[in-house]
Motif scaffolding. Structure first.
Motif, short mmCIF file in Angstrom:
data_model
loop_
_atom_site.label_atom_id
_atom_site.label_comp_id
_atom_site.label_asym_id
_atom_site.label_seq_id
_atom_site.Cartn_x
_atom_site.Cartn_y
_atom_site.Cartn_z
N ILE A 117 0.84 -1.19 0.00
CA ILE A 117 0.00 0.00 0.00
C ILE A 117 0.87 1.24 0.00
CG2 ILE A 117 -1.94 -1.15 1.15
CD1 ILE A 117 -1.04 0.08 3.78
N GLY A 118 0.29 2.37 -0.38
CA GLY A 118 1.01 3.63 -0.40
C GLY A 118 0.96 4.32 0.94
N PRO A 119 1.65 5.47 1.05
CA PRO A 119 1.74 6.16 2.35
C PRO A 119 0.40 6.67 2.86
CG PRO A 119 2.76 7.45 0.59
CD PRO A 119 2.50 6.10 0.03
N GLU A 120 -0.49 7.10 1.94
CA GLU A 120 -1.79 7.59 2.40
C GLU A 120 -2.59 6.46 3.06
OE1 GLU A 120 -0.73 7.78 -0.71
OE2 GLU A 120 -0.13 9.89 -0.91
N ARG A 121 -2.60 5.29 2.42
CA ARG A 121 -3.33 4.16 2.99
C ARG A 121 -2.66 3.69 4.29
NH1 ARG A 121 -6.00 -0.54 1.24
NH2 ARG A 121 -7.13 -1.27 3.11
N ALA A 122 -1.33 3.73 4.32
CA ALA A 122 -0.61 3.31 5.54
C ALA A 122 -1.01 4.19 6.72
CB ALA A 122 0.90 3.37 5.32
N ARG A 123 -1.21 5.48 6.45
CA ARG A 123 -1.58 6.39 7.55
C ARG A 123 -3.03 6.20 8.00
NH1 ARG A 123 2.44 9.67 5.09
NH2 ARG A 123 0.98 10.55 3.56
N GLU A 124 -3.83 5.49 7.22
CA GLU A 124 -5.15 5.12 7.72
C GLU A 124 -5.03 4.12 8.87
OE1 GLU A 124 -7.59 3.70 4.55
OE2 GLU A 124 -7.32 5.51 3.31
N TYR A 125 -4.01 3.26 8.80
CA TYR A 125 -3.74 2.32 9.89
C TYR A 125 -2.94 2.97 11.00
CZ TYR A 125 -5.16 -1.40 6.64
OH TYR A 125 -5.86 -2.20 5.77
N GLU A 126 -1.92 3.75 10.61
CA GLU A 126 -0.99 4.35 11.58
C GLU A 126 -0.80 5.82 11.20
OE1 GLU A 126 0.15 3.14 14.26
OE2 GLU A 126 -0.11 0.99 14.07
N PRO A 127 -1.58 6.71 11.77
CA PRO A 127 -1.54 8.13 11.35
C PRO A 127 -0.17 8.79 11.48
CG PRO A 127 -3.52 7.70 12.64
CD PRO A 127 -2.68 6.46 12.73
N GLU A 128 0.69 8.30 12.37
CA GLU A 128 1.99 8.95 12.61
C GLU A 128 3.13 8.30 11.84
OE1 GLU A 128 2.40 11.67 14.29
OE2 GLU A 128 0.35 11.81 15.08
N VAL A 129 2.85 7.28 11.03
CA VAL A 129 3.92 6.53 10.37
C VAL A 129 4.49 7.33 9.20
CG1 VAL A 129 2.59 5.30 8.60
CG2 VAL A 129 4.56 4.18 9.68
N SER A 130 5.78 7.07 8.91
CA SER A 130 6.45 7.65 7.75
C SER A 130 6.91 6.53 6.84
CB SER A 130 7.64 8.50 8.20
OG SER A 130 8.39 8.94 7.08
N CYS A 131 6.54 6.58 5.56
CA CYS A 131 6.99 5.54 4.64
C CYS A 131 6.80 5.98 3.19
CB CYS A 131 6.24 4.23 4.89
SG CYS A 131 4.48 4.29 4.50
N LEU A 132 7.52 5.32 2.30
CA LEU A 132 7.29 5.47 0.87
C LEU A 132 6.28 4.43 0.38
CD1 LEU A 132 10.95 6.02 -0.39
CD2 LEU A 132 9.23 7.73 0.20
N ARG A 133 6.39 3.23 0.92
CA ARG A 133 5.45 2.15 0.68
C ARG A 133 5.40 1.32 1.96
NH1 ARG A 133 4.55 4.57 -3.28
NH2 ARG A 133 4.41 3.91 -5.46
N ALA A 134 4.36 0.52 2.08
CA ALA A 134 4.25 -0.37 3.23
C ALA A 134 3.60 -1.67 2.79
CB ALA A 134 3.43 0.27 4.35
N LEU A 135 3.90 -2.71 3.54
CA LEU A 135 3.26 -4.00 3.34
C LEU A 135 2.29 -4.20 4.51
CD1 LEU A 135 3.26 -6.58 1.53
CD2 LEU A 135 4.89 -7.56 3.16
N ARG A 136 1.01 -4.29 4.20
CA ARG A 136 0.00 -4.54 5.23
C ARG A 136 -0.20 -6.05 5.35
NH1 ARG A 136 -2.41 -3.38 10.01
NH2 ARG A 136 -4.44 -4.42 10.12
N VAL A 137 0.07 -6.59 6.53
CA VAL A 137 -0.03 -8.03 6.80
C VAL A 137 -1.20 -8.24 7.74
CG1 VAL A 137 1.21 -10.08 7.55
CG2 VAL A 137 2.47 -8.16 6.56
#
Length: 396
Positions: A117-137
């Motif tokens: 997932i991209g950073p916008e979707r990652a921040r739906e799970y973790e609003p304070e996270v910083s990333c370029l991409r993330a793997l949601r498990v």
């Protein structure tokens, strides 16, 4: 009825005892400490891993994916706290994107529900996270592994198993008529089979039994911090970095626990004692044994610079530890974390200096020795126990 002695009262030893009992074997469990799950099981991160990190087809991959389902089912059946919360593995730099893609491919190959997932979707799970991409498990969970052990002890007690705390093994001998004699301070036990789940002392127990293990246990201490209560809102679930594929450690990560606290860590530094939870815990015997082992010096030449030095610096500096966490959650500052404690990992090391990455289980006549059972051993304990019991049956 056949009898088997299991050495070691962590989650793996208790799982083996439980499986043997289910197969109609009389089991005696010997634990040198005054309580169950005293070392690795009682000091880990309490995460039920999903199985995405491991090479497809490897023992770890097979055991972890099946173990995730079975340990969660066991916890629910026995009233042990568990929560399937999922996690994020985050790439914070361009150079980590390829490794994140490989993780996603491994997850797919291993049957682990995960998606990039991209950073916008990652921040739906973790609003304070910083990333370029993330793997949601999705299937990662948190659990109380010590409570799992207590449930197993209750099961074993009810089934008539002989459970002995404060019982150190002093020697072992093969019996000419078959089986093994196990010597403790109070008596000599005669048994049809032996399973060594001694963790940090597994190689020493193997040598007591007359087996020459193919690897030596080297202890690595992992130190934890936790977020101060007023800063727990920075983390909702589990946030992991993309791990270095050349190392068996997952890197410093953030984990919200069942009680709402947020743990941070662990790092990985060489412990100065097999049960060395602090820098001041030093054993001359353990250090001399490690220093004489050629594998350690070969490992040091490979990793001492810069990896080993970086880990030691992080161990000695709250600021550096917090900076590692800030790569994942930039709002974390040194004042936000406080020391929590440490665990010690029993890492098997081969004479050529290579770290044993997969589970290492060796067999002799009437004996099975678990020489390397790092993470995800707790997750996979019920599956590994079945494999060990099958191996023991084949060793007769």
């Amino acid at each position: 009825m056949r009898s088997v002695v299991v050495i070691g009262g962590g989650i793996l030893g208790l799982s083996v005892a439980r499986e043997l009992t289910r197969r109609g074997t009389h089991v005696t469990v010997l634990e040198k400490e005054p309580r169950w799950a005293a070392h690795q099981t009682g000091h880990n991160s309490n995460v039920v891993h999903a199985g995405l990190y491991y090479r497809p087809g490897s023992f770890k991959a097979r055991m972890s994916v099946a173990g995730n389902r079975s340990i969660i089912a066991y916890a629910r059946e026995h009233g042990v706290p568990v929560e399937v919360c999922g996690k994020l593995v985050v790439a914070t730099s361009e150079r980590e994107l390829d490794a994140l893609r490989v993780l996603a491919e491994r997850a797919h190959a291993n049957g682990v529900p995960a998606s990039v997932i991209g950073p916008e979707r990652a921040r739906e799970y973790e609003p304070e996270v910083s990333c370029l991409r993330a793997l949601r498990v999705e299937s990662t969970a948190i659990i109380d592994f010590a409570a799992v052990c207590r449930a197993m002890v209750a099961e074993l007690t009810g089934a008539g198993a002989d459970l002995r705390l404060d019982t150190r093994v002093l020697g072992m001998h093969s019996r000419t008529s078959g089986g093994v004699e196990v010597v403790t301070a109070s008596e000599t036990l005669r048994t049809d089979g032996l399973v060594n789940c001694a963790g940090l002392h597994a190689d020493r127990v193997a040598r007591l039994a007359g087996v020459s293990p193919s690897a030596r246990i080297v202890p690595f201490r992992g130190e934890y911090y936790e977020l101060r209560p007023q800063r727990r809102n920075l983390v909702r679930g589990l946030i992991y970095p993309v791990p270095d594929p050349s190392l068996p450690f997952l890197g410093v990560h953030l984990t919200r626990m069942l009680d709402g606290s947020v743990h941070a860590g662990p790092n990985a530094v060489l412990a100065l004692r097999r049960e060395g939870y602090r820098w001041r815990d030093v054993s001359v015997r353990d250090l001399a044994e490690i220093a004489r082992y050629p594998g350690l010096w070969r490992l040091a030449r490979r990793y001492a610079l810069p990896t080993g030095i970086d880990e030691v610096r992080r161990s000695l500096s709250v600021r550096r530890f917090a900076a590692s966490l800030a790569r994942l959650v930039p709002a974390i500052r040194p004042a936000d974390i406080v020391p929590l404690g440490s665990g010690v990992r029993a890492q098997a090391l081969r004479p050529d200096g290579s770290l044993v990455d997969d589970f290492l289980i060796e067999r002799a006549r009437h004996q099975v020795h678990v020489l390397n059972a790092p993470s995800p051993a707790a997750t996979s304990a019920l599956q590994i126990a079945e494999h060990i019991c099958d191996s023991l049956a084949a060793s007769r």
